[in-house]
Design an enzyme around this catalytic site. Structure first.
Site, PDB file in Angstrom:
ATOM      1  N   SER A   1       5.015  -4.013 -13.429  1.00 28.07           N
ATOM      2  CA  SER A   1       5.893  -3.823 -12.284  1.00 28.07           C
ATOM      3  C   SER A   1       7.361  -3.775 -12.703  1.00 28.07           C
ATOM      4  O   SER A   1       8.092  -2.838 -12.343  1.00 28.07           O
ATOM      5  CB  SER A   1       5.667  -4.951 -11.266  1.00 28.07           C
ATOM      6  OG  SER A   1       6.498  -4.793 -10.147  1.00 28.07           O
TER       7      SER A   1
ATOM      8  N   GLY B   1       0.153  -8.201 -14.141  1.00 28.95           N
ATOM      9  CA  GLY B   1       0.794  -7.283 -13.204  1.00 28.95           C
ATOM     10  C   GLY B   1       2.305  -7.253 -13.312  1.00 28.95           C
ATOM     11  O   GLY B   1       2.920  -6.187 -13.205  1.00 28.95           O
TER      12      GLY B   1
ATOM     13  N   GLN C   1       0.820  -1.203   0.000  1.00 28.03           N
ATOM     14  CA  GLN C   1       0.000   0.000   0.000  1.00 28.03           C
ATOM     15  C   GLN C   1       0.858   1.259   0.000  1.00 28.03           C
ATOM     16  O   GLN C   1       0.624   2.185  -0.779  1.00 28.03           O
ATOM     17  CB  GLN C   1      -0.927  -0.020   1.215  1.00 28.03           C
ATOM     18  CG  GLN C   1      -2.065   0.976   1.131  1.00 28.03           C
ATOM     19  CD  GLN C   1      -3.098   0.742   2.225  1.00 28.03           C
ATOM     20  OE1 GLN C   1      -2.854   0.038   3.188  1.00 28.03           O
ATOM     21  NE2 GLN C   1      -4.257   1.345   2.081  1.00 28.03           N
TER      22      GLN C   1
ATOM     23  N   LEU D   1      -5.677  -3.032 -11.245  1.00 26.84           N
ATOM     24  CA  LEU D   1      -5.224  -4.369 -10.839  1.00 26.84           C
ATOM     25  C   LEU D   1      -4.714  -4.394  -9.407  1.00 26.84           C
ATOM     26  O   LEU D   1      -4.889  -5.383  -8.694  1.00 26.84           O
ATOM     27  CB  LEU D   1      -4.136  -4.792 -11.816  1.00 26.84           C
ATOM     28  CG  LEU D   1      -3.332  -6.064 -11.602  1.00 26.84           C
ATOM     29  CD1 LEU D   1      -2.928  -6.645 -12.957  1.00 26.84           C
ATOM     30  CD2 LEU D   1      -2.067  -5.813 -10.782  1.00 26.84           C
ATOM     31  N   TYR D   2      -4.095  -3.278  -8.971  1.00 28.02           N
ATOM     32  CA  TYR D   2      -3.369  -3.292  -7.699  1.00 28.02           C
ATOM     33  C   TYR D   2      -4.239  -2.992  -6.485  1.00 28.02           C
ATOM     34  O   TYR D   2      -3.715  -2.692  -5.415  1.00 28.02           O
ATOM     35  CB  TYR D   2      -2.217  -2.290  -7.755  1.00 28.02           C
ATOM     36  CG  TYR D   2      -0.886  -2.864  -7.323  1.00 28.02           C
ATOM     37  CD1 TYR D   2      -0.681  -3.336  -6.034  1.00 28.02           C
ATOM     38  CD2 TYR D   2       0.185  -2.935  -8.207  1.00 28.02           C
ATOM     39  CE1 TYR D   2       0.529  -3.857  -5.628  1.00 28.02           C
ATOM     40  CE2 TYR D   2       1.416  -3.457  -7.817  1.00 28.02           C
ATOM     41  CZ  TYR D   2       1.580  -3.912  -6.529  1.00 28.02           C
ATOM     42  OH  TYR D   2       2.788  -4.432  -6.121  1.00 28.02           O
TER      43      TYR D   2
ATOM     44  N   HIS E   1       1.323   3.897  -3.425  1.00 25.40           N
ATOM     45  CA  HIS E   1       0.677   5.201  -3.291  1.00 25.40           C
ATOM     46  C   HIS E   1       1.562   6.355  -3.754  1.00 25.40           C
ATOM     47  O   HIS E   1       1.111   7.499  -3.762  1.00 25.40           O
ATOM     48  CB  HIS E   1       0.244   5.429  -1.838  1.00 25.40           C
ATOM     49  CG  HIS E   1      -1.142   4.929  -1.552  1.00 25.40           C
ATOM     50  ND1 HIS E   1      -1.524   3.647  -1.811  1.00 25.40           N
ATOM     51  CD2 HIS E   1      -2.242   5.540  -1.036  1.00 25.40           C
ATOM     52  CE1 HIS E   1      -2.790   3.476  -1.452  1.00 25.40           C
ATOM     53  NE2 HIS E   1      -3.243   4.613  -0.991  1.00 25.40           N
TER      54      HIS E   1
ATOM     55  N   HIS F   1      -7.212  -5.221  -1.507  1.00 27.03           N
ATOM     56  CA  HIS F   1      -7.764  -5.051  -0.160  1.00 27.03           C
ATOM     57  C   HIS F   1      -8.116  -6.373   0.521  1.00 27.03           C
ATOM     58  O   HIS F   1      -8.389  -6.389   1.723  1.00 27.03           O
ATOM     59  CB  HIS F   1      -8.982  -4.124  -0.224  1.00 27.03           C
ATOM     60  CG  HIS F   1      -8.602  -2.707  -0.538  1.00 27.03           C
ATOM     61  ND1 HIS F   1      -8.334  -2.295  -1.827  1.00 27.03           N
ATOM     62  CD2 HIS F   1      -8.426  -1.622   0.253  1.00 27.03           C
ATOM     63  CE1 HIS F   1      -8.012  -1.016  -1.812  1.00 27.03           C
ATOM     64  NE2 HIS F   1      -8.057  -0.579  -0.574  1.00 27.03           N
TER      65      HIS F   1
END
Length: 612
Positions: A539, A535, A212, A393-394, A216, A397
């Site tokens: 990345s 993903g 997270q 995609l990310y 961000h 949660h």
């Protein structure tokens, strides 16, 4: 997939009689629409006729052309493979086979990791994955065709596939219902957690909060401009979550002495300053006292103690590195110390992400290696743009538990959110150890999201519709996977498949984010095949596309000499923590073995279960 119908278009004719029988059967519904005269206003690109990354261009009123340039395919719909393409397809293993080999035969990988073959395989992984991401970018959230605006305006997220074309019969093209299911209904029926399910990898909350806090810095949707815009103009690992996303915020956070950031000392420990000392805009409840409001680079980091924890660790690391640089270069200005420390921390971050974070996430027995020199001999572009699909995609949660346990004390979401005092009350060491020992939930497979954060998933679904993302199966094809033929194949569950069939009407109408979260997980994995295969390219391209990884930057002088360069090349999660605390705690992205084997959500120290 339909091929579209044409009446009087200037491009070469596509007579149904010239098509193979199998394709004619697939196109039958389209031909019937054309014959009935009901498809005159339908954009033929709604049928996604162009395969293998061919680009669909509408021509005339009801015609289209597929641009197959450099796809390795030819023909009307880019379906005829060239000789080398055919040979590569015969020799190339499927993603499933590739994943199986990398996650089995540990004895063999132990041998490979000790030889030069490791570097060869790592270079192959980096180039193959990164080449799946277009660079320079092609489309963005506003333009479904190439444009200078899509390339040059970094206020936009980019996108890998253009949006669903205008004028399509259904929201997802031509397949499925005329109306998509209600987003809230979807989330409550398929995503809402009924009971906490510990992930099988032993992934912990230290990993969850790292994911997270790390993302961000480049996932910062600028809602005031629109869902397709971003405030993170660096589009990658720039540590904007530590230094701020603009120069004014950076200056408010800086001490302007010895290159350091502002801080406060409580009980002999360094923490982020208060907003009174560093007057940056932060998101806190209105009633929260100013002295409890920490000032950090990311305005939302006050939301969770786990985010405050990482902000504190990186603040301490920045100032520690400044002390080292100051000792090495006593004549340097505050500005040079600050800027060089920032480059070192960017390098540390990328090293930790590849060798600790991605290594854990992949489950590969191949030891991943951060070595930019592996790519110096190949064609590679050192610039990155964040795509809206990567942002969608990310949203992981499902990692979040049902409650949080710190040193045996259980906290609900209401007690945990915006509780900045928890960081100073327990201290960095205690939070690191507690988060490292609490197991996280599974992300994929459905019914994995706690009710307290379900609204985020609802928002993601709504955003995908605003941005008209193409169906899940179109992304499977774009990233080299076979499209699913049924909801049963996707989920592996008959009842769930039947419900999805009722709501969507067709597997080819399933939405991107919903498909990612409902796909059956791979063995001992957090999620399914698609999350990994889609993903990973984003990345790795984003990490190695950072300018510090380029031949011009990757040298000792960039990092203040051999000492700074060594800090980057030897960075790890454990060192980040242990070099910035008085007593090194248990720190890992895996819970201890005793917790993992139980898989109950309980702490090693006997804390309460998260299966509430």
């Amino acid at each position: 997939m339909g091929g579209g119908c044409r009446a009087r278009a200037p491009a070469p004719p596509r007579s149904a009689a010239l098509l193979p029988r199998g394709l004619r059967l697939l196109l039958a519904p389209v031909m019937l629409l054309c014959a009935a005269g009901s498809a005159g206003t339908v954009n033929p690109c709604c049928y996604y006729p162009c395969q293998h990354q061919g680009v669909c261009v509408s021509v005339g009123l009801d015609g289209y052309e597929c641009d197959c340039t450099r796809t390795g395919y030819s023909g009307a719909n880019c379906t005829s493979p060239e000789l080398w393409t055919r040979l590569r397809a015969l020799l190339k293993p499927s993603p499933a086979v590739f994943h199986f080999v990398l996650t089995h035969f540990k004895w063999l990988w132990d041998v490979i990791n000790a030889t030069f073959v490791r570097d060869t395989l790592m270079r192959l992984v980096l180039t193959v994955r990164s080449n799946l991401i277009p660079s320079p970018p092609t489309f963005n959230s506003a333009y479904g065709y190439l444009s200078w605006e899509a390339y040059a305006n970094v206020s936009y997220y980019t996108r890998v596939l253009p949006p669903v074309p205008d004028g399509c019969p259904t929201p997802m093209g031509t397949k499925g219902r005329k109306q998509l299911p209600d987003a809230q209904l979807l989330a409550e029926r398929f995503l809402l957690r009924r009971k906490f399910e510990a992930n099988p990898k032993g992934t912990n909350l230290m990993f969850a909060f790292f994911a997270q806090h790390f993302t961000h810095q480049f996932f910062k949707t600028y809602g005031k401009m629109g869902r397709g815009f971003t405030k993170a103009l660096g589009h990658g690992v720039d540590l904007g979550h530590l230094y701020g996303d603009n120069l004014q915020r950076q200056h408010q956070l800086r001490l302007f002495r010895d290159g350091k950031l502002k801080f406060q000392v409580v009980d002999g420990e360094v923490y982020p300053p208060t907003v009174a000392d560093a007057p940056v805009h932060m998101v806190y409840p209105p009633a929260m006292p100013k002295e409890q409001q920490m000032a950090m680079g990311q305005e939302v980091f006050g939301l969770l103690p786990g985010l405050c924890l990482y902000a504190t660790l990186w603040l301490r690391e920045h100032n520690r590195v400044c002390d080292i640089l100051k000792q090495e270069h006593p004549t340097w200005s505050d500005e040079q110390l600050f800027q060089t420390a920032r480059l070192i921390l960017i390098g540390e971050t990328i090293k930790i992400v590849i060798e600790d974070y991605v290594q854990h996430l992949s489950g590969y027995f191949l030891s991943l290696k951060f070595d930019p020199e592996l790519l110096f001999g190949v064609q590679f572009q050192y610039r990155n743009r964040i795509a809206v699909e990567f942002n969608q995609l990310y949203h992981w949660h499902g990692l979040m538990p049902d409650s949080f346990v710190i040193q045996g004390e259980e906290y609900s979401y209401e007690q945990f959110l915006y509780n900045t005092s928890m960081l100073m009350h327990y201290g960095v060491e205690a939070l690191v150890e507690s988060f490292s020992k609490q197991i996280a939930g599974r992300i994929g497979g459905g019914q994995t999201i706690n009710a307290n954060v379900l609204k985020v998933a609802v928002g993601v679904i709504k955003e995908s519709r605003q941005l008209r993302l193409q169906p899940f199966n179109e992304y499977r094809k774009r990233f080299g996977m076979k499209p699913y033929k049924s909801f049963q194949e996707l989920t592996g569950e008959e009842e769930k498949a039947a419900e999805l069939e009722e709501l969507y009407g067709d597997i080819d109408a399933l939405e991107f984010y919903v498909g990612l979260l409902l796909e059956k997980p791979q063995p001992d994995s957090l999620f399914g095949e698609s999350m990994v295969e889609i993903g990973a390219p984003f990345s790795l391209k984003g990490l190695l596309g950072n300018p510090i990884c380029s031949p011009e930057y990757w040298k000792p002088s960039t990092f203040g000499g051999a000492t700074g360069f060594e800090i980057v090349k030897t960075a790890s999660l454990e060192k980040l923590v242990c070099l910035n605390v008085k007593k090194c705690p248990y720190v890992s992205f895996n819970v201890p073995d005793s917790v993992e084997s139980g898989a109950t959500g309980r702490h090693q120290d006997g804390g309460p279960s998260t299966e509430l």
